[in-house]
Write a protein that holds these residues in place. Sequence first.
Motif, PDB file in Angstrom:
ATOM      1  N   LEU A 196      47.848 149.395  27.678  1.00 35.24           N
ATOM      2  CA  LEU A 196      48.158 150.819  27.606  1.00 35.24           C
ATOM      3  C   LEU A 196      49.566 151.052  27.072  1.00 35.24           C
ATOM      4  O   LEU A 196      49.793 151.979  26.296  1.00 35.24           O
ATOM      5  N   ALA A 197      50.514 150.214  27.463  1.00 36.49           N
ATOM      6  CA  ALA A 197      51.877 150.347  26.936  1.00 36.49           C
ATOM      7  C   ALA A 197      51.879 150.207  25.422  1.00 36.49           C
ATOM      8  O   ALA A 197      52.524 150.987  24.706  1.00 36.49           O
ATOM      9  N   GLY A 198      51.151 149.218  24.905  1.00 38.22           N
ATOM     10  CA  GLY A 198      51.064 149.041  23.458  1.00 38.22           C
ATOM     11  C   GLY A 198      50.382 150.210  22.767  1.00 38.22           C
ATOM     12  O   GLY A 198      50.801 150.634  21.685  1.00 38.22           O
ATOM     13  N   LEU A 199      49.324 150.748  23.393  1.00 32.79           N
ATOM     14  CA  LEU A 199      48.642 151.903  22.817  1.00 32.79           C
ATOM     15  C   LEU A 199      49.572 153.118  22.745  1.00 32.79           C
ATOM     16  O   LEU A 199      49.556 153.871  21.766  1.00 32.79           O
ATOM     17  N   LEU A 200      50.390 153.305  23.784  1.00 29.28           N
ATOM     18  CA  LEU A 200      51.324 154.428  23.790  1.00 29.28           C
ATOM     19  C   LEU A 200      52.330 154.311  22.641  1.00 29.28           C
ATOM     20  O   LEU A 200      52.584 155.283  21.917  1.00 29.28           O
ATOM     21  N   ILE A 201      52.898 153.125  22.480  1.00 32.13           N
ATOM     22  CA  ILE A 201      53.852 152.921  21.385  1.00 32.13           C
ATOM     23  C   ILE A 201      53.151 153.105  20.039  1.00 32.13           C
ATOM     24  O   ILE A 201      53.654 153.789  19.138  1.00 32.13           O
ATOM     25  N   GLY A 202      51.980 152.465  19.898  1.00 29.49           N
ATOM     26  CA  GLY A 202      51.263 152.523  18.632  1.00 29.49           C
ATOM     27  C   GLY A 202      50.878 153.935  18.239  1.00 29.49           C
ATOM     28  O   GLY A 202      51.014 154.326  17.070  1.00 29.49           O
ATOM     29  N   CYS A 203      50.412 154.720  19.212  1.00 32.54           N
ATOM     30  CA  CYS A 203      50.043 156.098  18.880  1.00 32.54           C
ATOM     31  C   CYS A 203      51.271 156.938  18.552  1.00 32.54           C
ATOM     32  O   CYS A 203      51.211 157.810  17.686  1.00 32.54           O
ATOM     33  N   ALA A 204      52.383 156.690  19.224  1.00 28.98           N
ATOM     34  CA  ALA A 204      53.619 157.396  18.881  1.00 28.98           C
ATOM     35  C   ALA A 204      54.013 157.113  17.436  1.00 28.98           C
ATOM     36  O   ALA A 204      54.559 157.983  16.744  1.00 28.98           O
ATOM     37  N   MET A 205      53.706 155.913  16.959  1.00 32.30           N
ATOM     38  CA  MET A 205      54.074 155.514  15.598  1.00 32.30           C
ATOM     39  C   MET A 205      53.049 155.959  14.553  1.00 32.30           C
ATOM     40  O   MET A 205      53.425 156.394  13.459  1.00 32.30           O
ATOM     41  N   PHE A 206      51.767 155.834  14.871  1.00 30.80           N
ATOM     42  CA  PHE A 206      50.739 155.991  13.843  1.00 30.80           C
ATOM     43  C   PHE A 206      49.780 157.165  14.079  1.00 30.80           C
ATOM     44  O   PHE A 206      49.241 157.699  13.118  1.00 30.80           O
ATOM     45  N   TRP A 207      49.536 157.524  15.346  1.00 26.95           N
ATOM     46  CA  TRP A 207      48.601 158.598  15.679  1.00 26.95           C
ATOM     47  C   TRP A 207      49.227 159.523  16.722  1.00 26.95           C
ATOM     48  O   TRP A 207      48.781 159.571  17.871  1.00 26.95           O
TER      49      TRP A 207
END
Length: 334
Positions: A196-207
Motif C-alpha cells: 500500500l505504501a508503494g501504491l500511494l507513492i506510485g499514484c501520487a507520481m503517475f495517477w
Amino acid sequence: MELNDIPRLPLGFLPTPIEDLKRLGDELRIDLAVKRDDFTGFGGGGNKVRKLEFLMAEAVSRGVDVLITTGGHQSNHARMTAAAARKFGMKPILVLRGNKPSVMQGNLLLDHLLGAQIDFLDPDAYFTEINPRMQHHADAARERGETPYIIPLGGASALGAMGYVAAVRELSEQYEALNRLPPEYIVAPVGSGGTLAGLLIGCAMFWPSTKILGIAVSGSAVPFSQRIADMANGGAELLGLDHRFSPTDVAIENGYVGEAYAVPSPEGNAAIARVARSEGMFLDPVYTGKAMAGLIDCVKRGSIAPGRRVLFLHCGGSPALFPHAELLTSDRVD
C-alpha cells in the motif's frame, strides 16, 4: 534519485496482465478489473516478487550469504524470499508464526522443497520474540563468518515499497496503451503495509486522481495508517520527492480480518467461491479472499458507488488454499 536509478534485479515475469472481471463487475454494478500479480511467476508468483527485486539487489551488493525473514505459516513472502535466496546462492532462514505442523502443506511444503531452515515460533510469543529471534540468526551467521541480511515482515520497507511504485508506472503504461481511463479506485489487501505504501507513492507520481483503498487482513500494533504513511514518506525521500503523506491519506477498511490473521473467515471463503465460480479465478483465504470480501461489502454499503472504475490487486497466494481443503469444501453436497 529517479526510480530507474535504484538498483533492481529482475525476478518477476513482468508486466503482469490486467483482466476484466465482467461477470462479477456486472453483478456488483461496477467496472471491475484485476491486476494479475499472482502471475509474477518467480518462486510461485505473488506481489512480494516486486519488492524482492529491489531488496535482493541490495543483498547481492553486500555479498550476503544468509537471507532471513519472517511471516505466518502460509507466508507467500517467506516462500518467495526462500526462492530468491536460492537463486542467488544464499541460505534461507524463515522464522514463522505457528507451531511445527505434523504435515507440511501449501507454502510450507514449498519452503521445505527450497531447503529453507524453518524456525517455528509459538503464536502467542511471536510478536515479542520475532525481532530478537531474527537477530539471533543473524548473529549466529556472523559468528560462522557469513554475511546475513534481514528482510522485514512482508518486505515492508521504504526500499521494498519501490516495487509497487514501479507497478503503478507499469499500470499507467498499460492503461495508456489500451486507451483506457485510469481506475478511480485500487483495492488491495493490507498485511504488512509495504504494498500500500508503494501504491500511494506510485499514484501520487503517475495517477494522482486514483484513490487507494486497503482491506486489512491482520491487526497492527501501530495503526496501519501511521505505519504506511511513515513508510511512504521514507520511499518519497528515497526518490527525492517533495510529496509527503499523512495518516489521513491512508484509507484502510478494518472490518474484514475475521477471527485473526491467516485464519479463514466465512466472508472470505464465500468470496473465494464466488470469484472462482463467476470468473474462474482463484483467491486465497489469507489475503485476497478477505480483501475481495471487503470490496464486495464496500460496494454493498455504497462507499464504492455504482459505475465506478475499480482495479483489484491480486497479490497471489493460491498455495494457501490447500491446507484448508476441508473447510473450503464444507459446502459440498454429494
